[in-house]
Scaffold this active site. Structure first.
Site, PDB file in Angstrom:
ATOM      1  N   GLU A  98       0.184   3.667   1.729  1.00 46.06           N
ATOM      2  CA  GLU A  98       0.228   4.135   3.117  1.00 46.06           C
ATOM      3  C   GLU A  98       1.560   3.805   3.784  1.00 46.06           C
ATOM      4  O   GLU A  98       1.889   4.380   4.829  1.00 46.06           O
ATOM      5  CB  GLU A  98      -0.921   3.521   3.924  1.00 46.06           C
ATOM      6  N   SER A 138       0.815  -1.217   0.000  1.00 44.83           N
ATOM      7  CA  SER A 138       0.000   0.000   0.000  1.00 44.83           C
ATOM      8  C   SER A 138       0.843   1.259   0.000  1.00 44.83           C
ATOM      9  O   SER A 138       1.929   1.310   0.594  1.00 44.83           O
ATOM     10  CB  SER A 138      -0.897  -0.001   1.248  1.00 44.83           C
ATOM     11  N   TYR A 174      -2.088   0.543  10.304  1.00 44.56           N
ATOM     12  CA  TYR A 174      -2.267  -0.136   9.019  1.00 44.56           C
ATOM     13  C   TYR A 174      -1.007  -0.024   8.169  1.00 44.56           C
ATOM     14  O   TYR A 174      -0.518  -1.016   7.618  1.00 44.56           O
ATOM     15  CB  TYR A 174      -3.454   0.478   8.276  1.00 44.56           C
TER      16      TYR A 174
END
Length: 337
Positions: free
Chosen positions: A133, A131, A154
């Site tokens: 992120e 990801s 996360y």
């Protein structure tokens, strides 16, 4: 001989589009889904067929990324050509409220799957859903060499899964790749994610069922693409002879405010009349800007995005308007886009 694939997280947005893609290519697809007291298969109901039916085949298994033994047994039985790990607790804001669960499923879950492949002696190719992120506060544009600085549980869990994938590739020769996907959306996006929350609100406001939409930070910059295009990139990664890691993104920056403007504009509405700020939607640590550089994917995978955030917002609004109209008239609508 038809190829076989296993997809974790098959009932999610990406899992459903990937299953469609692989079935269209002639694969037999085995999907993993968590057992629960209610069914959550609406995204794949239209492609599920009796496993004894010739032709396109989709087989569902109750299994969980928290159960390493079940993963070993399943992979030994199926012996898939390809494995796509899309299963995760994937909501960034929720990860602050459930950090241990997020770390277990999103981080350790990937490690359990890698270990199941190694311990089971399964010759397969693995795609790990990484990801954007993971980049967190590292300034854009971000590519495959950009340092990670995650800003959420996360993001931390995804960094663990990323490096576990690299480690098992280097230590055990497993054909494993990381797809570092930037934000990608569709009419099948979960209703708690900001883009779908916006487009559902647009449909309801247009119909007179809702007056206001409450959001957090409108200045966050994201790189939004179209999920069906991104699952094509996943598949292309596993078709190359050498495993590697790839960023998948549009390279187009847009704020939440920009997406609001496009989504409300698609319905002829002014977002400023309806949107209100609510601090509960802010994260303890914010990621200011994620903008991907997918040059490597363009060159080596011959992949390029066609849909950018403005068109994406229109697609999602039209789908949510159609779905709401069907619900109000008592009809059932299927989201194909």
């Amino acid at each position: 001989m038809p190829r076989t694939a296993v997809i974790t997280g098959i009932t999610g947005q990406d899992g459903s589009y990937l299953a469609e893609l692989l079935l269209d290519k002639g694969y037999t697809v085995h999907g993993l889904m968590r057992r629960s007291s209610s069914f959550n298969t609406e995204r794949i109901d239209h492609i599920y067929q009796d496993p004894h039916t010739p032709g396109r085949r989709l087989v569902l298994h109750h299994a969980d990324l928290s159960d390493g033994v079940a993963l070993v047994n399943l992979l030994r039985d199926v012996r898939p050509d390809e494995v796509y790990n899309l299963g995760a607790q994937s909501h960034v804001r929720v990860s602050f409220d459930a950090p241990l669960y997020t770390g277990d499923v999103t981080g350790l879950g990937a490690l359990r799957l890698l270990e199941a492949i190694r311990a089971g002696g399964v010759e397969t190719r693995l795609y790990q859903a990484s990801s954007s992120e993971m980049f967190g506060s590292t300034p854009p544009p971000q590519n495959e060499t950009t340092p990670f600085h995650p800003r959420s549980p996360y993001g931390c869990a995804k960094v663990m899964a990323y490096w576990a994938t690299v480690n098992y590739r280097e230590a055990y020769g497993i054909h494993a790749v990381n797809g570092i996907l930037f934000n990608h959306e569709s009419p099948r996006r979960g209703e708690t994610f900001v883009t779908r929350k916006i487009t559902r609100a647009v449909a309801r406001i247009r119909a007179g069922l809702q007056e206001h939409l409450y959001l957090g930070n409108l200045d966050a910059v994201r790189d939004w693409g179209y999920a069906p295009e991104y699952v094509e990139a996943m598949w292309r990664m596993l078709q190359r002879d050498e495993p590697d890691d790839y960023v998948v993104a549009t390279g187009v920056a847009a704020t939440v405010r920009d997406f609001l403007t496009a989504a409300f504009g698609a319905a002829g509405l002014d977002w400023e009349r309806h949107v209100r700020f609510d601090p509960k939607y802010e994260r303890p640590t914010e990621v200011d800007a994620l903008i991907g550089d997918a040059s490597k994917a363009r060159k080596l995978l011959d992949w390029a995005p066609k849909v950018h955030y403005g068109e994406l917002a229109r697609i999602m609004v039209e789908a949510d308007v159609a779905q709401l109209e069907a619900e109000l008239s008592g009809r059932r609508v299927r989201v194909d886009r």
